[in-house]
Design a protein around this motif. Structure first.
Motif, PDB file in Angstrom:
ATOM      1  N   GLN A 173      35.352  37.344  39.553  1.00  0.00           N
ATOM      2  CA  GLN A 173      36.204  38.531  39.491  1.00  0.00           C
ATOM      3  C   GLN A 173      36.838  38.653  38.104  1.00  0.00           C
ATOM      4  OE1 GLN A 173      38.376  39.507  43.341  1.00  0.00           O
ATOM      5  NE2 GLN A 173      37.901  37.368  43.725  1.00  0.00           N
ATOM      6  N   PHE A 209      41.900  45.872  37.454  1.00  0.00           N
ATOM      7  CA  PHE A 209      40.877  45.243  38.287  1.00  0.00           C
ATOM      8  C   PHE A 209      41.564  44.658  39.516  1.00  0.00           C
ATOM      9  CE2 PHE A 209      36.812  43.479  39.199  1.00  0.00           C
ATOM     10  CZ  PHE A 209      35.934  44.231  38.412  1.00  0.00           C
ATOM     11  N   VAL A 210      41.090  45.058  40.700  1.00  0.00           N
ATOM     12  CA  VAL A 210      41.703  44.590  41.945  1.00  0.00           C
ATOM     13  C   VAL A 210      40.928  43.371  42.440  1.00  0.00           C
ATOM     14  CG1 VAL A 210      42.370  45.218  44.288  1.00  0.00           C
ATOM     15  CG2 VAL A 210      42.373  46.959  42.480  1.00  0.00           C
ATOM     16  N   MET A 211      41.644  42.250  42.608  1.00  0.00           N
ATOM     17  CA  MET A 211      40.973  41.003  42.979  1.00  0.00           C
ATOM     18  C   MET A 211      41.611  40.416  44.237  1.00  0.00           C
ATOM     19  SD  MET A 211      41.081  39.174  39.267  1.00  0.00           S
ATOM     20  CE  MET A 211      40.548  40.014  37.789  1.00  0.00           C
ATOM     21  N   ALA A 260      42.737  49.774  45.809  1.00  0.00           N
ATOM     22  CA  ALA A 260      42.090  50.591  44.780  1.00  0.00           C
ATOM     23  C   ALA A 260      42.301  52.073  45.077  1.00  0.00           C
ATOM     24  CB  ALA A 260      40.595  50.270  44.710  1.00  0.00           C
ATOM     25  N   GLU A 309      38.849  49.224  39.422  1.00  0.00           N
ATOM     26  CA  GLU A 309      37.585  48.714  39.956  1.00  0.00           C
ATOM     27  C   GLU A 309      37.839  47.415  40.714  1.00  0.00           C
ATOM     28  OE1 GLU A 309      33.810  49.269  37.475  1.00  0.00           O
ATOM     29  OE2 GLU A 309      35.329  48.980  35.934  1.00  0.00           O
ATOM     30  N   TYR A 310      36.829  46.991  41.458  1.00  0.00           N
ATOM     31  CA  TYR A 310      36.860  45.695  42.138  1.00  0.00           C
ATOM     32  C   TYR A 310      35.418  45.243  42.254  1.00  0.00           C
ATOM     33  CZ  TYR A 310      35.763  48.996  45.791  1.00  0.00           C
ATOM     34  OH  TYR A 310      35.164  50.022  46.485  1.00  0.00           O
ATOM     35  N   ARG A 328      41.061  45.203  49.439  1.00  0.00           N
ATOM     36  CA  ARG A 328      40.939  45.572  48.017  1.00  0.00           C
ATOM     37  C   ARG A 328      40.623  47.057  47.895  1.00  0.00           C
ATOM     38  NH1 ARG A 328      36.340  42.292  45.935  1.00  0.00           N
ATOM     39  NH2 ARG A 328      36.206  41.227  47.944  1.00  0.00           N
TER      40      ARG A 328
END
Lengths: 529, 529
Positions: B456, B412-414, B433, B444-445, B429
């Motif tokens: 998030q 998970f991209v935060m 990704a 995902e983001y 982001r």
């Protein structure tokens, strides 16, 4: 195989009267033509291997983007499909009324998805679905235009910030095609609000918008003069209205270029809907740049897309093969005059778009309302890849290789012996094969008690498998097996005599040597590496 | 999810009149119930993950045995299906006559396979096919008896030594079920020639054989007295004939035991057909021993199987759940009396057989003859796994685990930041990704410009993914990214600050640690490990 099969189908269908019906044979028995229904075909052998590789590429892609998969029935209640496809509704296949509910085969995967979201009160979902859809259209088999064909869909449902999921969908479109080795494509894009705005500016009444829209949609196949005639004469708009539409729909170029032109257009800027659409395109520009996909996209105001349910951006990917041949209408006329069975339109149509989609914000809500639920808007955006059309593009690339084999067989189990007391070791071969299967290794043997060595080698060669495990008449009695590499370069290699107890480890070791290059041939070919 | 959905469907269908039809709502708009057609359902979320794992197990199995896959159209010309299914032909779904050919949905995968073999003059093939088939039967949803359901078929076509492919098919049946963690099953087996011989011995006329056979087939659901009544009263056989049939069909036991009994039966030995069948069973015995599967098989002379096309051995796998409940007929009567909508028969039926098949030597030839080709006999033998029924058996086992997640997301991209100038790093982001996607990593983001950290983390937790890549407001400007393990046990772990250039290698390294145990959770559960 498939090709020769298609030839057979074509030659059969040309010589027979339509519809194909059972005719009584001498003796009273029914006789009929052995074929698949019009516009459908069997997928087999190499073609199937290639198609599965395409599915595998696309489902990995969808999973990479957080997609979960969904499987809906192949038919839906007829009411579910009603009023969703505009003029194309006539192409829906109905099931016969045999008592009970009235049903129709699904026409796409989008409407069943929206039905699922509404029915289960889903608030947000990223789903993918790879499945067949059905359209009673004029088939063009060699171009991949079928009546039964696969769609590979990815859709995002849920209320999100403007253009954020839309941009990811566009990235998926580009990633999907490039991962299948297709590089020379462009993504034509437009916006339903911009199109509707243009129609308002041109003076089209609201109730006429959809039919004018579907006329404009023909601009990829017909010149403006033909479309203009449809708009004015068939669909009753003024010359003036048609000319204003003509001025706008001829515009195409990069997102930024067309955005700049429309930003300076006074009539356009005076239309609320059009401006709203353009603002979304503006937001989108920064996101497609983040994904590095701006060069694939062409802002094309002539793109309309037939389906009723789109409300936001719409797009379709096209290649050089998408367009019909230059003399298409000529060929079509000729074909009509010859009164030959119209079973295949391949000669005068193009492949069409190879992937397409758009935003549809009201479809889920339509189902919610129709079923008497409280109105909850679940906006959606999605993309659909047309596998058959993509397949017809990459088939040639893959066909040039001889390394695509339909089975996964790794080991052929054989027995060599002779003399009067020679049993052929069939149950023994079965035992060895079973051991291999239990360890996850693909294995075959000849279904014959006493098979001669030549026949066994021929069968192994035909399967293309890399290894043989050989039960020698005497060697086997001493618990020994022979493991041998197959293929012309190993013709003089007698292989290695091993203890039967070591079979699995030796076979696994040898197979790992065979496959050390990693990526299998089909994937390499599909990806165009 | 599916369960609650089923509850909804049931409660809807119980309260509405059948057939469900669109009724005008106040205001003139159509209103209808939002559901899937009777006997069908949507597959989603965990159920779908499990079903895909089952397909994956079975297709690996089929490939291990040298199978190649084939995909035929979902509908066939109506003539193709005619006369193949005996009494069950009434359950075939027809497509509406909309002009052109008359078609029906496929009822199984066997007839389309035989049509393919005949149409293409295939001399030999081992093919597998995993696809949906359609039957207008009384559904029992929770037992996996559906109108639209999947079959997973493996068939061998070609002229081979007696019982050799048959034995491998039986091994595939046993391997398939055990690989799905089903161990408490038995394979009931019989032989059409033996059954036909018995009917001859009992004095049944040739033209009555199929209808008496279908009466006998009901012995798994009804006691002998009921079946006897059907044979004598409904189907006009003498008491004497029924009694002779009764003596034979009560026999069951190991292949060898029943073989020995029949070998000593004088009436039996005097019937040519019966002896022929028994000889094949004798040959089969040594092969099933080579595969070590003899203990699963029960020679059961009451097994008849309804379909017309079988000519040799027939078999079906059953478990304790296959039989209907003891008070089934009572429940059925009660349900009829209450006149409640008969939409689901789950209460008074069993799961039925979970896999079944047999030898059919004349089916391909029937197509050859009907299409006017020269007669060429292509003998076939096959097995069909009923996925929905198997699914209903293993669902509970898998549902107990919380580790089955519907997405494959790994990262998970935060972005974390704050203050007036904080943009939320959405395009940034997206860029990160994209880098992950391009390297085959599922990412995902949150689809929001300025998403707060809590939201998030919540989204990441919901997806169940193991890693977060965090863009810190200042860190990112220095080309640094933070990689952090997710999950309650890492709550106090701040992760590792890395150079952006090292992102892919660090993420891959950390993911390999997460997944070092190899076999994924779903497969483990499916296999019952």
């Amino acid at each position: 195989m498939i090709r020769s099969q298609l030839r057979i189908i074509r030659s059969i269908t040309r010589t027979m009267s339509t519809p194909s019906e059972a005719v009584p044979k001498s003796g009273g028995k029914l006789q009929f033509t052995l074929k698949t229904p019009k516009g459908t075909k069997d997928w087999a052998e190499k073609d199937m291997v290639i198609r599965e590789a395409i599915f595998s590429q696309l489902s990995s892609l969808f999973k990479r983007h957080g997609g979960i998969t969904l499987d809906t029935p192949v038919f839906e209640l007829r009411e579910i499909l009603a009023g969703k496809y505009g003029e194309d509704s006539k192409l829906i296949y109905n099931l016969e009324d045999q008592g009970g509910e009235l049903c129709s085969l699904r026409y796409d995967l989008t409407v069943p998805f929206a039905r699922y979201v509404a029915m289960n009160n889903v608030q947000s979902i990223k789903r993918y679905h790879i499945a067949k859809v059905y359209r009673r259209d004029q088939p063009a088999m060699t171009k991949g235009r079928m009546r039964e064909f696969y769609q590979c869909d990815f859709d995002v449902a849920g209320t999100y910030e403007s253009m954020v999921p839309d941009a990811e969908i566009l990235s998926i479109l580009v990633e999907g095609l490039t991962s299948l080795g297709i590089k020379d494509f462009k993504v034509k894009m437009n916006h339903r609000k911009i199109l509707d705005g243009i129609f308002q500016i041109a003076g089209v009444k609201d109730e006429d918008v959809r039919k004018i829209s579907s006329a404009v949609d023909k601009l990829d196949k017909s010149p403006w003069e033909v479309v203009k005639k449809e708009i004015t004469i068939e669909k009753g708009q003024t010359e003036e209205t048609a000319n204003i539409i003509g001025e706008y729909v001829k515009l195409n170029g990069s997102l930024e270029t067309i955005h700049d032109i429309l930003s300076k257009d006074k009539a356009f800027q005076a239309n609320e809907k059009a401006v709203e659409g353009l603002k979304e395109i503006e937001t989108l520009i920064s996101y497609v740049k983040a994904f590095g996909i701006q060069d694939y996209i062409s802002f094309d105001l002539s793109l309309a897309r037939g389906l009723d349910y789109y409300t936001g951006i719409i797009y379709e990917a096209v290649t050089a093969a998408s367009a019909p041949p230059k003399n298409a209408s000529e060929l079509k006329e000729k074909s009509k005059k010859q009164k030959k069975d119209d079973d295949d339109a391949s000669e005068y149509v193009g492949v069409g778009s190879i992937a397409a989609g758009g935003r549809y914000d009201n479809l889920v809500n339509m189902f919610g309302e129709a079923s008497g639920k409280k109105s909850t808007s679940i906006p959606c955006v999605g993309i659909s890849f047309g596998v058959e059309r993509i397949f017809s593009l990459i088939k040639q690339r893959v066909e040039q290789s001889n390394n695509v084999r339909p089975t996964a067989t790794q080991v052929f189990v054989m027995a060599f012996g002779g003399g009067k007391d020679w049993t052929g070791y069939l149950p023994e071969r079965m035992k060895v094969a079973k051991m291999l299967w239990e360890n996850g290794i693909e294995a075959e043997y000849v279904y014959k008690s006493k098979a001669n060595p030549r026949k066994q080698f021929d069968a192994a060669e035909k399967s293309g498998c890399p290894l043989a495990v050989i039960l020698g008449k005497e060697e086997y009695l001493e618990n020994k097996l022979r493991v041998k590499r197959l293929g012309p370069e190993f013709a003089n290699d007698d292989g290695e005599l091993i203890d039967a107890a070591d079979l699995i480890s030796v076979v696994k070791e040898k197979l790992s040597q065979v496959h050390e290059n990693g990526v299998d041939e089909v994937t390499r070919l599909i990806k165009g590496l």
